[in-house]
Design a protein around this motif. Structure first.
Motif, PDB file in Angstrom:
ATOM      1  N   THR A  50      -5.346  -2.866  -9.334  1.00 31.78           N
ATOM      2  CA  THR A  50      -4.391  -3.295  -8.325  1.00 31.78           C
ATOM      3  C   THR A  50      -3.555  -4.470  -8.815  1.00 31.78           C
ATOM      4  N   SER A  87       3.853   1.938  -6.722  1.00 28.69           N
ATOM      5  CA  SER A  87       3.278   2.730  -7.810  1.00 28.69           C
ATOM      6  C   SER A  87       1.893   2.214  -8.172  1.00 28.69           C
ATOM      7  N   ALA A 101      -1.872   1.627  -8.129  1.00 33.02           N
ATOM      8  CA  ALA A 101      -2.849   1.667  -7.033  1.00 33.02           C
ATOM      9  C   ALA A 101      -2.162   1.823  -5.680  1.00 33.02           C
ATOM     10  N   ALA A 148       0.252   3.703  -4.933  1.00 29.54           N
ATOM     11  CA  ALA A 148       0.623   5.088  -4.653  1.00 29.54           C
ATOM     12  C   ALA A 148      -0.490   5.801  -3.884  1.00 29.54           C
ATOM     13  N   HIS A 149      -1.674   5.180  -3.822  1.00 25.88           N
ATOM     14  CA  HIS A 149      -2.833   5.788  -3.158  1.00 25.88           C
ATOM     15  C   HIS A 149      -3.256   5.041  -1.898  1.00 25.88           C
ATOM     16  N   SER A 150      -2.898   3.775  -1.807  1.00 27.26           N
ATOM     17  CA  SER A 150      -3.235   2.948  -0.645  1.00 27.26           C
ATOM     18  C   SER A 150      -2.171   1.872  -0.511  1.00 27.26           C
ATOM     19  N   PRO A 184      -4.503  -1.747  -1.416  1.00 25.30           N
ATOM     20  CA  PRO A 184      -5.649  -1.557  -2.297  1.00 25.30           C
ATOM     21  C   PRO A 184      -6.487  -2.822  -2.515  1.00 25.30           C
ATOM     22  N   VAL A 194       2.139   7.064   2.280  1.00 24.39           N
ATOM     23  CA  VAL A 194       0.900   6.504   1.727  1.00 24.39           C
ATOM     24  C   VAL A 194       0.078   5.905   2.862  1.00 24.39           C
ATOM     25  N   ARG A 195      -1.200   6.204   2.888  1.00 25.43           N
ATOM     26  CA  ARG A 195      -2.080   5.707   3.963  1.00 25.43           C
ATOM     27  C   ARG A 195      -2.261   4.191   3.898  1.00 25.43           C
ATOM     28  N   LEU A 243      -7.228   4.183   2.929  1.00 26.73           N
ATOM     29  CA  LEU A 243      -7.571   5.287   1.999  1.00 26.73           C
ATOM     30  C   LEU A 243      -7.109   6.614   2.540  1.00 26.73           C
TER      31      LEU A 243
END
Length: 192
Positions: free
Chosen positions: A98, A121, A123, A125-127, A130, A188-189, A192
């Motif tokens: 992160t 972008s 980390a 891009a997923h949360s 993070p 993006v959430r 998670l």
């Protein structure tokens, strides 16, 4: 203190060292990254809570006085503790990823004076949060290792504090980045 607890202590030192080294690195580049409490004075309660929790964790180990129901273990088996160790190590690795993803945009607190660009972008891009996910995983891991009432209270309180901070940050990001943040928010959430 058992091997699991020592691993968690080592992971905690790594976690804090990662954050502090990033703050120092940015400061050398002229970027004020530690802004915690600058926008909201109510954040000053967090260090007091952290010191209280630290006391509750250290007191039984070193023999300081503490009310025993706070620190009595819920279970004797070590399996949850090893899962906790894995979560703590995962949290440290996630924090490193992160911080690399953050680049020069990393701040501890809300920078309403000189905010950097919106990071979406790596980390992020997923949360959308993070760092907070990593901190939560770490505290959950510590709970599984220590497994007592104080850690249940810490887990609940820490979750509430994290969520409160996330809501404040998202309000700032929505106001500052407008449609760019709205697009990011819908793809993006939050966690998670």
């Amino acid at each position: 203190m058992g091997i699991q607890a020592w691993i968690v202590v080592g992971a905690f030192v790594c976690l804090i060292a990662l954050v502090i080294s990033r703050v120092i690195l940015l400061k050398k580049r002229g970027i004020q990254a530690f802004l915690f409490g600058a926008t909201h004075k109510s954040d000053a309660i967090l260090p007091v809570v952290i010191l209280g929790v630290g006391y509750c964790l250290i007191a039984p180990v070193v023999g300081w006085p503490i009310w025993s129901p706070l620190v009595s273990r819920f279970w004797a088996t070590t399996l949850p503790g090893w899962i906790g160790v894995a979560l703590c190590v995962l949290a440290v690795m996630g924090m490193a990823w992160t911080l690399v993803s953050f680049g020069d945009s990393f701040r501890v607190g809300i920078d309403d004076q000189r905010p950097a660009g919106l990071v979406t972008s790596g980390a992020f891009a997923h949360s959308r949060n993070p760092i907070y996910v990593c901190f939560f995983l770490f505290v959950l891991g510590v709970f599984l290792v220590v497994c007592n009432l104080i850690l249940v209270l810490v887990l609940i309180g820490f979750s509430a504090i994290i969520h409160r901070q996330v809501i404040r940050e998202e309000g700032f990001l929505a106001g500052h980045y407008g449609q760019e943040f709205e697009t990011y928010r819908t793809t993006v959430r939050r966690y998670l």
